[in-house]
Design an enzyme around this catalytic site. Structure first.
Site, short mmCIF file in Angstrom:
data_model
loop_
_atom_site.label_atom_id
_atom_site.label_comp_id
_atom_site.label_asym_id
_atom_site.label_seq_id
_atom_site.Cartn_x
_atom_site.Cartn_y
_atom_site.Cartn_z
N ALA A 1 15.63 -28.40 -29.49
CA ALA A 1 15.54 -28.92 -28.13
C ALA A 1 14.39 -28.32 -27.34
O ALA A 1 13.74 -29.01 -26.55
CB ALA A 1 16.86 -28.66 -27.39
N GLU A 2 14.13 -27.04 -27.57
CA GLU A 2 13.12 -26.34 -26.78
C GLU A 2 11.69 -26.67 -27.21
O GLU A 2 10.82 -26.89 -26.37
CB GLU A 2 13.33 -24.82 -26.88
CG GLU A 2 14.56 -24.30 -26.16
CD GLU A 2 14.40 -24.31 -24.64
OE1 GLU A 2 13.27 -24.46 -24.14
OE2 GLU A 2 15.42 -24.17 -23.96
N SER A 3 11.42 -26.67 -28.50
CA SER A 3 10.04 -26.79 -28.95
C SER A 3 9.82 -27.81 -30.06
O SER A 3 8.67 -28.05 -30.45
CB SER A 3 9.54 -25.43 -29.45
OG SER A 3 10.24 -25.07 -30.64
N TYR B 1 20.31 -31.16 -21.06
CA TYR B 1 19.92 -30.14 -22.03
C TYR B 1 21.14 -29.61 -22.78
O TYR B 1 21.15 -29.52 -24.00
CB TYR B 1 19.20 -28.99 -21.32
CG TYR B 1 18.87 -27.82 -22.21
CD1 TYR B 1 17.73 -27.81 -23.00
CD2 TYR B 1 19.71 -26.70 -22.26
CE1 TYR B 1 17.42 -26.74 -23.82
CE2 TYR B 1 19.41 -25.63 -23.08
CZ TYR B 1 18.27 -25.65 -23.85
OH TYR B 1 17.98 -24.59 -24.67
#
Length: 198
Positions: A99-101, A186
Site C-alpha cells: 500500500a505504501e510504495s 488506507y
C-alpha cells in the site's frame, strides 16, 4: 477483470517507457481505485511510483542493479526476518509495503516519506534507521514501528494502521480511526491486501 488488464498494460508500458526515457514516474489512486500515472506531476496527490535509479549514482551503487528493483520476492527474506524479530505478522508487513510504495524501494512521497514502508525522516531518525532507501534498514524500522503501534493499541490492527497513516495524535484525538477518507481507505486497503497475502 478488464480494468485490471488495462492497469497491467499501462504499468508495462510505463515500465518500458521509463527504462527507455530514464524519467521518474509518478502515480496516484482515485477513491474509486482508478490509477493515474505521469512523468510530469501537476497535482500534489501524485507520489513517486518509480525513481530513475540510472540518474542517481548513490542509489545505483547501493542497489548494484542494472535497472529497477521491483520484484517483491527479493524482499521476502528481509520481511520474514524482521517479522520474526518483532513478532509482527509477515502478511501485514507485506500489505503495508504494498500500500505504501508498491514495493518501490526508492519511493518518495510529496510529504517526504521514503522507501518501501514510507518512513518520514523524523520517524526514521527515532527508529535509528540509518538509510531509509536501504530496503533492510527501511523494513526493519517500519516493522519496529508497527510493533510499537500494535502494542500501543493493544493489538488492534485497524487503529495501528490508522496511526501509521495519519499519526498517533490523530487517532488519540478522535478516539479511533480519524474521519479522513484517505486514512479510512488506507486501513481498509491494507487489511484487504493482508488477507490476500495470507
Amino acid at each position: 477483470m478488464r480494468a485490471h488488464l488495462v492497469t497491467h498494460v499501462l504499468i508495462l508500458a510505463l515500465l518500458t517507457f521509463s527504462v527507455q526515457a530514464h524519467a521518474d514516474i509518478y502515480r496516484y489512486e482515485d477513491p474509486d481505485g482508478t490509477l493515474h500515472f505521469t512523468d510530469a506531476p501537476t497535482d500534489k496527490r501524485f507520489k513517486v511510483f518509480m525513481r530513475d535509479i540510472k540518474k542517481d549514482k548513490k542509489l545505483r551503487t547501493a542497489f548494484k542493479l542494472p535497472g529497477y528493483a521491483r520484484d517483491p520476492a527479493q524482499f521476502e527474506p528481509i520481511i520474514l526476518a524482521c517479522s520474526r524479530e518483532f513478532g509482527v505478522d509477515s502478511s501485514l508487513v507485506k500489505a503495508v509495503i504494498h500500500a505504501e510504495s508498491g514495493y518501490n524501494p526508492t519511493a518518495v512521497s510529496s510529504k517526504g516519506a521514503q522507501g518501501l514502508m514510507q518512513l518520514m525522516p523524523s520517524t526514521a531518525k527515532g527508529l535509528k534507521v540509518a538509510d531509509s532507501m536501504d530496503p533492510g534498514d527501511n523494513i526493519r524500522g517500519g516493522v519496529r514501528y508497527l510493533r510499537f503501534l500494535l502494542d500501543t493499541f493493544k493489538g488492534n490492527e485497524s487503529l495501528a494502521l490508522a496511526a501509521y497513516n495519519s499519526g498517533l495524535s490523530k487517532v488519540a484525538k478522535y478516539g479511533g480511526i480519524p474521519p479522513y477518507p484517505e486514512t479510512q481507505q488506507y486501513v481498509a486497503k491494507v487489511l484487504s491486501y493482508r488477507n490476500n497475502y495470507r
